[in-house]
Scaffold this motif. Structure first.
Motif, mmCIF file in Angstrom:
data_model
loop_
_atom_site.group_PDB
_atom_site.id
_atom_site.type_symbol
_atom_site.label_atom_id
_atom_site.label_comp_id
_atom_site.label_asym_id
_atom_site.label_seq_id
_atom_site.Cartn_x
_atom_site.Cartn_y
_atom_site.Cartn_z
ATOM 1 N N PHE A 1 0.831 -1.195 0.000
ATOM 2 C CA PHE A 1 0.000 0.000 0.000
ATOM 3 C C PHE A 1 0.872 1.253 0.000
ATOM 4 C CE2 PHE A 1 -2.281 3.344 2.325
ATOM 5 C CZ PHE A 1 -3.444 3.434 1.570
ATOM 6 N N TYR A 2 1.925 1.256 0.815
ATOM 7 C CA TYR A 2 2.856 2.391 0.850
ATOM 8 C C TYR A 2 3.480 2.621 -0.519
ATOM 9 C CZ TYR A 2 3.173 3.842 5.747
ATOM 10 O OH TYR A 2 2.925 4.388 6.977
ATOM 11 N N ASP A 3 3.889 1.545 -1.178
ATOM 12 C CA ASP A 3 4.529 1.679 -2.490
ATOM 13 C C ASP A 3 3.546 2.116 -3.565
ATOM 14 O OD1 ASP A 3 6.923 0.903 -1.377
ATOM 15 O OD2 ASP A 3 6.659 -1.219 -1.898
ATOM 16 N N LEU A 4 2.293 1.711 -3.420
ATOM 17 C CA LEU A 4 1.305 1.978 -4.465
ATOM 18 C C LEU A 4 0.739 3.386 -4.390
ATOM 19 C CD1 LEU A 4 -0.424 0.756 -6.799
ATOM 20 C CD2 LEU A 4 -2.120 0.149 -5.036
ATOM 21 N N VAL A 5 0.469 3.868 -3.166
ATOM 22 C CA VAL A 5 -0.191 5.170 -3.004
ATOM 23 C C VAL A 5 0.760 6.297 -3.403
ATOM 24 C CG1 VAL A 5 -1.197 6.771 -1.335
ATOM 25 C CG2 VAL A 5 -1.711 4.329 -1.193
ATOM 26 N N PRO A 6 0.350 7.146 -4.345
ATOM 27 C CA PRO A 6 1.223 8.239 -4.810
ATOM 28 C C PRO A 6 1.156 9.450 -3.890
ATOM 29 C CG PRO A 6 -0.792 8.246 -6.072
ATOM 30 C CD PRO A 6 -0.898 7.073 -5.132
ATOM 31 N N PRO B 1 3.174 11.506 -0.403
ATOM 32 C CA PRO B 1 4.373 11.568 0.438
ATOM 33 C C PRO B 1 4.223 10.656 1.645
ATOM 34 C CG PRO B 1 3.660 13.775 -0.193
ATOM 35 C CD PRO B 1 2.578 12.846 -0.622
ATOM 36 N N ASP B 2 5.339 10.165 2.136
ATOM 37 C CA ASP B 2 5.289 9.205 3.246
ATOM 38 C C ASP B 2 4.595 9.776 4.475
ATOM 39 O OD1 ASP B 2 6.552 7.340 1.713
ATOM 40 O OD2 ASP B 2 8.552 7.675 2.561
ATOM 41 N N HIS B 3 4.846 11.059 4.780
ATOM 42 C CA HIS B 3 4.234 11.621 5.987
ATOM 43 C C HIS B 3 2.720 11.743 5.834
ATOM 44 C CE1 HIS B 3 4.369 15.353 3.594
ATOM 45 N NE2 HIS B 3 3.487 15.837 4.456
ATOM 46 N N VAL B 4 2.250 11.988 4.598
ATOM 47 C CA VAL B 4 0.804 12.052 4.357
ATOM 48 C C VAL B 4 0.196 10.662 4.479
ATOM 49 C CG1 VAL B 4 -0.992 12.646 2.698
ATOM 50 C CG2 VAL B 4 1.049 14.078 2.894
ATOM 51 N N THR B 5 0.875 9.659 3.929
ATOM 52 C CA THR B 5 0.392 8.284 4.042
ATOM 53 C C THR B 5 0.338 7.852 5.498
ATOM 54 O OG1 THR B 5 1.365 7.770 1.880
ATOM 55 C CG2 THR B 5 0.752 5.913 3.274
ATOM 56 N N ASP B 6 1.378 8.211 6.257
ATOM 57 C CA ASP B 6 1.378 7.879 7.692
ATOM 58 C C ASP B 6 0.203 8.533 8.407
ATOM 59 O OD1 ASP B 6 3.649 6.339 7.460
ATOM 60 O OD2 ASP B 6 5.012 7.999 7.937
ATOM 61 N N ARG B 7 -0.051 9.794 8.099
ATOM 62 C CA ARG B 7 -1.147 10.518 8.743
ATOM 63 C C ARG B 7 -2.493 9.894 8.385
ATOM 64 N NH1 ARG B 7 -1.727 15.474 11.135
ATOM 65 N NH2 ARG B 7 -3.784 16.440 10.996
ATOM 66 N N LEU B 8 -2.651 9.516 7.110
ATOM 67 C CA LEU B 8 -3.899 8.894 6.672
ATOM 68 C C LEU B 8 -4.125 7.562 7.371
ATOM 69 C CD1 LEU B 8 -6.367 8.777 4.830
ATOM 70 C CD2 LEU B 8 -4.905 7.803 3.044
ATOM 71 N N LEU B 9 -3.083 6.751 7.455
ATOM 72 C CA LEU B 9 -3.209 5.455 8.114
ATOM 73 C C LEU B 9 -3.488 5.612 9.605
ATOM 74 C CD1 LEU B 9 -0.432 3.317 6.377
ATOM 75 C CD2 LEU B 9 -2.904 3.232 6.030
#
Length: 330
Positions: A166-171, A173-181
């Motif tokens: 999921f981390y690799d697929l979602v376009p 930034p890492d900090h945004v992905t972390d916040r969303l999760l």
């Protein structure tokens, strides 16, 4: 955009739509498998050190089926039987006495038997597609449970790999992905462990009171209270309150008063104290929004919509909140 990229995106869109159509009949069981994997993942991590990854997953699935699915199927079967009985006019309530009391107090004639029968028929139609749909619903539930068990097994084994994918697929930034999760985690925890578990526990407490007081079809009304318990403040009172009044009206004053005291002292106080303790305060989930998810989920996908509906709305809210905080000012 290059032609190859356009073609590939179009291909992805077409097959994503086809995949959605294929999964749609069992989407609630897919979501349930994901939720169970989410809840059981910490336990699986602890057990796999002693039993091994595969054995731990199988043990957890068997334990889950015995502890949750089997009792749930029994409760559903009892609920269906009670609902069919009410739809046929066998509510077990002394409606004649209640109708007489209402007529004497207000001068208005009320056909409670007809109201109960038509309401039960409507609920039955919404949940199961009518009497003829019970067999089809039973077969679908059996297939759905098989799908859920299969997915749960692989989600327990491959859950962490899925998160990495999921981390690799979602376009993003890492900090945004972390916040969303993080928001998704708080929302899911609030729905599954917070509102729904407290609602179920509160309804079961109230259901015990109905059963002890001798209210007919206590299991049916307990199911209704599970849904109503998602409402703030009043919740289950919408069932046990009128039930206590009914007992008083039909002459069982002692049971009616005891049920009212039990509801006020045990059921209501449990909700007031348990909800703030159990719910993760980070989730900030409005019970009214969750009630909309419960009712809409049941109408859309059946009984398991009790869980699916609130989760879908919760995920939507989490995604919108993440967009607002991360990109709205850009």
């Amino acid at each position: 955009m290059k032609r190859s990229q356009t073609f590939l995106l179009g291909l992805i869109g077409v097959f994503a739509a086809l995949a959605f159509i294929i999964v749609l009949p069992f989407v609630e069981y897919v979501v349930l498998a994901a939720l169970l994997a989410y809840v059981l993942h910490p336990v699986h991590r602890r057990l796999e050190a002693r039993l091994g990854e595969t054995t731990a997953a199988v043990a957890l699935i068997v334990g889950t089926l015995l502890a949750i699915v089997a009792p749930l199927l029994y409760v559903i079967s009892v609920f269906v039987a009670d609902l069919r009985s009410i739809a046929r006019g066998g509510s077990g309530l002394n409606v004649a006495v209640v109708e007489t009391q209402i007529l004497e107090a207000t001068g208005i004639e009320v056909d409670l038997a007809e109201i109960l029968t038509s309401s039960a028929q409507q609920i039955f139609t919404v949940l199961f597609g009518g009497v003829g749909g019970v067999v089809a619903t039973t077969l679908k539930i059996g297939m759905g449970i098989a799908v859920m068990v299969f997915l749960l097994y692989y989600l327990l084994l491959e859950g962490e790999a899925f998160v990495v994918w999921f981390y690799d697929l979602v376009p993003l930034p890492d900090h945004v992905t972390d916040r969303l999760l993080e928001k998704l985690d708080a929302t899911t925890w609030g729905v599954v462990v917070g509102h729904i578990s407290v609602a179920v526990a509160q309804a079961l407490l109230a259901g015990v009171g109905l059963w002890v007081a001798g209210v007919p079809d206590a299991s049916f009304w307990t199911f209704i209270m599970i849904i109503l318990s998602l409402l703030p403040l009043i919740g289950a009172f919408m069932v046990w309150g009128p039930a206590a009044a009914y007992l008083v009206v039909v002459g069982d004053v002692g049971s009616g008063v005891l049920l009212a005291l039990y509801g006020l002292i045990v059921v209501s106080l449990f909700d007031n104290y348990a909800r703030p303790i159990v719910i993760d305060r980070r989730a900030h989930i409005n019970p009214g929004v969750l009630l909309l998810g419960v009712v809409g989920g049941i109408y859309a996908v059946g009984f398991t919509g009790v869980f699916v509906g609130p989760i879908v709305i919760g995920v939507l809210v989490a995604a919108m909140e993440t967009y607002r905080t991360e990109f709205d000012a850009v």
